[in-house]
Motif scaffolding. Structure first.
Motif, mmCIF file in Angstrom:
data_model
loop_
_atom_site.group_PDB
_atom_site.id
_atom_site.type_symbol
_atom_site.label_atom_id
_atom_site.label_comp_id
_atom_site.label_asym_id
_atom_site.label_seq_id
_atom_site.Cartn_x
_atom_site.Cartn_y
_atom_site.Cartn_z
ATOM 1 N N GLU A 133 0.826 -1.219 0.000
ATOM 2 C CA GLU A 133 0.000 0.000 0.000
ATOM 3 C C GLU A 133 0.855 1.262 0.000
ATOM 4 O OE1 GLU A 133 -2.682 -0.268 3.267
ATOM 5 O OE2 GLU A 133 -3.910 -1.844 2.351
ATOM 6 N N ASN A 134 1.851 1.322 0.867
ATOM 7 C CA ASN A 134 2.756 2.476 0.927
ATOM 8 C C ASN A 134 3.967 2.113 1.787
ATOM 9 O OD1 ASN A 134 1.957 2.957 3.755
ATOM 10 N ND2 ASN A 134 0.060 3.735 2.860
ATOM 11 N N TYR B 138 18.018 5.799 0.159
ATOM 12 C CA TYR B 138 17.391 5.961 -1.159
ATOM 13 C C TYR B 138 16.516 7.213 -1.233
ATOM 14 C CZ TYR B 138 14.518 4.854 -5.252
ATOM 15 O OH TYR B 138 13.879 4.906 -6.457
ATOM 16 N N LEU B 139 15.580 7.360 -0.292
ATOM 17 C CA LEU B 139 14.661 8.509 -0.346
ATOM 18 C C LEU B 139 15.331 9.817 0.077
ATOM 19 C CD1 LEU B 139 11.374 6.918 1.083
ATOM 20 C CD2 LEU B 139 11.895 7.513 -1.293
ATOM 21 N N ASP C 93 11.640 11.879 -4.519
ATOM 22 C CA ASP C 93 10.281 11.932 -5.059
ATOM 23 C C ASP C 93 9.829 10.595 -5.639
ATOM 24 O OD1 ASP C 93 10.145 14.729 -4.511
ATOM 25 O OD2 ASP C 93 11.329 15.112 -6.319
ATOM 26 N N ALA C 94 10.407 9.523 -5.172
ATOM 27 C CA ALA C 94 10.081 8.201 -5.720
ATOM 28 C C ALA C 94 8.607 7.869 -5.525
ATOM 29 C CB ALA C 94 10.948 7.134 -5.045
ATOM 30 N N SER C 95 8.018 7.230 -6.526
ATOM 31 C CA SER C 95 6.626 6.796 -6.439
ATOM 32 C C SER C 95 6.520 5.604 -5.481
ATOM 33 C CB SER C 95 6.115 6.386 -7.824
ATOM 34 O OG SER C 95 6.829 5.255 -8.299
ATOM 35 N N ILE D 120 9.268 2.670 -4.463
ATOM 36 C CA ILE D 120 9.664 2.446 -3.066
ATOM 37 C C ILE D 120 9.522 0.968 -2.712
ATOM 38 C CG2 ILE D 120 9.036 2.901 -0.670
ATOM 39 C CD1 ILE D 120 8.241 5.734 -1.534
ATOM 40 N N ILE D 121 8.410 0.353 -3.121
ATOM 41 C CA ILE D 121 8.199 -1.063 -2.834
ATOM 42 C C ILE D 121 9.244 -1.915 -3.553
ATOM 43 C CG2 ILE D 121 6.621 -3.005 -3.061
ATOM 44 C CD1 ILE D 121 5.836 -0.948 -0.932
#
Length: 609
Positions: free
Chosen positions: A31-32, A396-397, A403-405, A409-410
């Protein structure tokens, strides 16, 4: 070797269930980022507490504790203070809610709430924590990998499976082969299912371990059958004087050599050193591993405190039922067990597998192995989740793709998980043994962690520059000491290491200006720590005259003392119960009941968000 078809069915069923758990929670984990790493901060405190306790139930540590109980009896309850085990009490009483109030995702992200995002030393402090976290996670993965392989090798001799392996494996790499096989199962469900999958898997493992521990305890009681154990005078008492005064002469004389080599004879000095180091380690708060991640994943500060308190309640009585049960069987049937290594000396860590092989019936045998395998896999998956969180959130972020989607990210979580496991396994191949990895983590890494992390909570002037230099000085000093004081118990040079790290923290702090006022005020108002915060308190009062400072230091320390006594009572309960020591058992229950009554008023009723 006593595998029966029912044992194999139980183990295979468990391994298949881990795969199902991974697929079952895959959609929810995707989901996130927060859902994947922290379970969406929606999991109840008791589930996270069970999961955290389950992750602490590692079998290498249990084998070590069984050997301690065999040699030192009830006095062995003090030796785990080396870690220290009572850090959970500090977390329970106040540190977990302080940590959770930050609303951070990882320990490195937490630093921005304390030191801000700009200023001298901010970047360096962030990098040193990420490095520390990843090194400790990789160290624990290697530790679990080696221990898992060596444990499986005891019960599944290579001669039984080598004909089914399509490639040759050198004898000294057999533990590594087993380690890889079971590590892949742990990797699968933890990478796919995220925190949701890990917690559910840990709950299943805890249920299995509870059945296992109680069953072993019952077997021990049946075999003991009211007889008196042949042990030295004082073995069945937790109390001690200046010296241990445990003499195994005429019983198992070789045990005296173990006591001498451990260096615990002058126990009062050893105890004071443990208490000194343990108190500061507890004040520093949890290191950036699975324990911290579970705290940050709770719904609220109040639930974070409840979760940390729940860990000791569900872990200690169950775990010590297993430890004492195996110890009793080991003492009763010492002459019938092959506890000697190739060098002819007693290997006390063989007590656990030897007892299981000798006294556990078919069916329960498979359940025992399943629970112990699950103990490895649960610790492994929790540590893996923490490592993923730091790589994705703090590398990474933060530095590569802010601004990774959600999809990226997953994907990054999956890739980082595979990478971390691969590196952990590689380190496992190079490590000499389980103990060498563990000693490196405890001394070189955690030894340098303490001073800077005590100051960050309690001293307003401490800044990110001081944090970096404190951590850096401590870790480098610990590495040097480990190299030049090889064979010396880390505990004995800890005071010097602490002074050097403290000096680095203070000098580094005054080499840079204080943290920005707004950051300090925000942290002080949100986290509400007690300590040396006078100047910041005055700034906050100027803005908000109704603000009330945290004046709970006395109550928190009072609760900590009661909590530590309660933790000891929880440890002693199964020991007295299995040994049928009725009067000490009743006294322990009475003390525990009084402490629970007091803590209901001084802690539970005072919990607030």
């Amino acid at each position: 070797m006593k595998f029966q078809p029912v044992d194999i069915i139980i183990i295979v069923t468990y391994l298949i269930s881990t795969i199902i758990i991974g697929f079952w929670y895959r959609k929810k984990a995707k989901e996130n980022k927060e859902s994947y790493i922290m379970g969406g901060k929606s999991l109840p405190w008791y589930k996270l507490g069970l999961s955290d306790a389950s992750d602490m139930f590692d079998i290498s540590g249990t084998m070590w504790m069984v050997s301690l109980c065999f040699v030192y009896g009830m006095k062995s309850i003090w030796i785990p203070w080396l870690w220290p085990v009572f850090n959970q009490v500090f977390l329970m009483m106040y540190l977990s809610k302080w940590l959770r109030r930050s609303n951070a995702t990882t320990g490195a992200e937490w630093l921005s709430t304390r030191f801000g995002t700009t200023g001298r030393g901010v970047g360096a402090s962030h990098k040193v924590v990420v490095t520390f976290a990843l090194l400790s996670c990789l160290g624990f993965l290697a530790y679990g990998f080696i221990g898992l392989g060596k444990f499986v090798e005891i019960f599944i001799p290579w001669d039984l499976v080598k004909d089914y392996v399509p490639f040759a494996v050198a004898p000294h790499y057999v533990p590594h082969f087993y380690g890889i096989i079971f590590t892949l199962f742990a990797m699968f469900y933890s990478i796919l299912g995220g925190m949701h999958g890990i917690v559910f898997g840990d709950m299943i493992k805890y249920a299995i371990m509870t059945v296992v521990c109680i069953s072993i305890a019952v077997i021990a009681v049946v075999n003991l059958n009211g007889q008196k154990l042949q042990v030295p005078e004082g073995w069945d008492s937790p109390f001690f004087g200046t010296r241990l005064n445990l003499d195994w002469t005429g019983i198992i004389t070789d045990v005296n050599k173990k006591i001498e080599s451990d260096g615990y004879s002058l126990f009062s000095i050893f105890f004071m050193m443990m208490l000194f180091k343990g108190a500061f380690a507890s004040l520093a708060g949890p290191p950036p591993n699975y324990d911290m991640q579970k705290i940050l994943s709770t719904k609220s500060p109040k639930e974070a405190s409840k979760m940390s308190g729940f860990v000791s309640i569900v872990l200690l009585p169950i775990r010590y039922s297993l430890i004492v049960g195996l110890t009793v069987l080991g003492i009763l049937y010492y002459d019938q067990m092959n506890l000697r290594g190739l060098d002819g000396a007693i290997d006390y860590e063989r007590i656990l597998p030897a007892s299981i092989n000798s006294f556990v019936p078919a069916g329960l045998f498979g359940l025992v192995l399943t629970g112990l395998l699950g103990a490895f896999m649960g610790t492994f998956s929790g540590t893996l989740n923490a490592a993923q969180a730091y790589i994705v959130n703090d590398v990474y972020l933060k530095y590569i793709n802010p601004d990774a989607s959600n999809k990226k990210i997953i994907s990054m979580n999956y890739c980082s998980g595979v990478l971390v496991v691969a590196v952990g396994i590689t380190l496992g191949f190079f490590a000499k043994d389980v103990n060498s990895v563990l000693q490196w983590i405890v001394s070189a890494l955690y030894g340098g962690y303490i001073a800077a992390n005590v100051l960050k909570w309690h001293w307003w002037r401490f800044n990110s520059n001081g944090f970096f230099w404190g951590m850096f000085t401590g870790i480098i000093s610990a590495l040097v000491f480990t190299r030049f004081f090889a064979g010396v118990e880390f505990l004995y040079y800890f005071p010097l290491l602490f002074i050097l790290s403290l000096a680095g923290s203070i000098i580094g702090t005054y080499m840079a200006p204080p943290t920005e006022e707004e950051t300090l005020k925000s942290f002080y108002k949100t986290v509400r720590p007690w300590g040396f915060w006078g100047p910041v308190h005055q700034l906050v009062i100027a803005d908000d005259p109704h603000f009330v400072a945290n004046k709970n230091f006395g109550r928190d320390m009072f609760n900590v003392v009661l909590g530590i006594i309660a933790q000891l009572c929880l440890t002693l309960l199964p020991m007295y119960l299995i040994l049928m020591m009725k009067l000490p058992l009743l006294i322990t229950i009475a003390i525990l009941a009084v402490i629970i009554f007091i803590l209901k008023k001084t802690w539970w009723n005072k919990l607030e968000d």
